[in-house]
Design an enzyme around this catalytic site. Structure first.
Site, PDB file in Angstrom:
ATOM      1  N   ASP A 156       0.865  -1.162   0.000  1.00 20.42           N
ATOM      2  CA  ASP A 156       0.000   0.000   0.000  1.00 20.42           C
ATOM      3  C   ASP A 156       0.914   1.227   0.000  1.00 20.42           C
ATOM      4  OD1 ASP A 156      -2.341   1.643   0.407  1.00 20.42           O
ATOM      5  OD2 ASP A 156      -1.732   1.797   2.497  1.00 20.42           O
ATOM      6  N   MET A 157       0.382   2.385  -0.347  1.00 23.17           N
ATOM      7  CA  MET A 157       1.230   3.572  -0.407  1.00 23.17           C
ATOM      8  C   MET A 157       1.068   4.473   0.815  1.00 23.17           C
ATOM      9  SD  MET A 157       1.568   6.463  -3.412  1.00 23.17           S
ATOM     10  CE  MET A 157       0.070   7.348  -2.966  1.00 23.17           C
ATOM     11  N   ASP A 158      -0.121   5.052   0.981  1.00 16.76           N
ATOM     12  CA  ASP A 158      -0.335   6.011   2.067  1.00 16.76           C
ATOM     13  C   ASP A 158      -0.249   5.326   3.423  1.00 16.76           C
ATOM     14  OD1 ASP A 158      -1.057   8.519   0.583  1.00 16.76           O
ATOM     15  OD2 ASP A 158      -2.586   7.180  -0.242  1.00 16.76           O
ATOM     16  N   ASP A 175      -1.562  -0.488   6.202  1.00 19.10           N
ATOM     17  CA  ASP A 175      -1.723   0.199   7.487  1.00 19.10           C
ATOM     18  C   ASP A 175      -3.193   0.324   7.885  1.00 19.10           C
ATOM     19  OD1 ASP A 175      -2.173   2.131   5.404  1.00 19.10           O
ATOM     20  OD2 ASP A 175      -2.084   3.696   6.937  1.00 19.10           O
TER      21      ASP A 175
END
Length: 215
Positions: free
Chosen positions: A8-10, A167
């Site tokens: 995932d990025m954020d 997250d």
């Protein structure tokens, strides 16, 4: 055995969740939405159009369209990422470890391509990823698994051979629905959330990452 890793990025690659919160708290009140910092946690991990629709359905506004409000938030996000974006703790070491081991990597994010490209450029990490997938144009974003399935397919692997690093709980649901191995790194506001028990492992940060745990 894990043969590929999808990030995932954020909140995983970049410490951008506070930026999303600030952008939402800047833009939504301009349209009469009385949003608080705590309120922003309700939509963590959702695609921006779903976030805007969430608040529009509760506090309908006049004037600007939801699409225009989305763009206002994205414009604020791109600017702050370019100014202040920093990798999350342990990210650079983890990426290098996986690269040296020959493990193919991908990004699977609910954020639009524009923001993903700005983030990877700012952090100078785009070269690590064989594929970068956004849910921007998919019928549904996370917690629907499609963006993870797209990333796995781009790596030419099966979902059961890949590890997803997330997250948010919505992202974790997406990865579990795709039948991937899962590593959760909840932020400080969610570390005590009992729902994260569905993850295969939980870390405080990627500083704890060990490839041996997944082989």
């Amino acid at each position: 055995m894990v043969k590929g890793v999808v990030f995932d990025m954020d909140g995983v690659l970049v410490d951008s969740e506070p930026f999303w919160q600030l952008a939402e708290m800047e833009v939504f009140p301009q349209h009469g939405v009385p949003i608080t910092l705590e309120d922003t946690l309700k939509t963590q991990g959702l695609r921006i159009d779903h976030v805007v629709q969430f608040w529009f359905s509760r506090h309908p506004w006049q004037g600007a369209t939801p699409r225009q409000v989305e763009q206002q938030i994205l414009d604020a996000m791109v600017k702050v990422i370019q100014d202040k974006g920093q990798p999350m703790t342990g990210v650079l070491t983890t990426l290098d470890t996986l690269h040296q081991a020959g493990i193919p990597m991908a990004v699977a994010t609910s954020s639009p391509h524009l923001l993903m490209e700005a983030t990877l450029e700012k952090l100078a990490i785009g070269h690590y990823f064989r594929a970068t997938c956004s849910a921007e144009h998919l019928p549904l974003g996370k917690p629907h698994p499609q963006v993870y399935l797209d990333a796995v397919d781009a790596l030419n692997l099966h979902a059961t051979e890949c590890l997803a690093i997330e997250d948010s709980f919505n992202g974790l649901l997406a990865a579990k629905a795709a039948r991937m191995h899962t590593l959760a790194i909840p932020d400080a506001d969610h570390r005590g959330d009992p729902r994260y028990v569905i993850a295969d492992r939980q870390y405080l940060s990627l500083e704890e990452f060990s490839l041996e745990h997944w082989l």
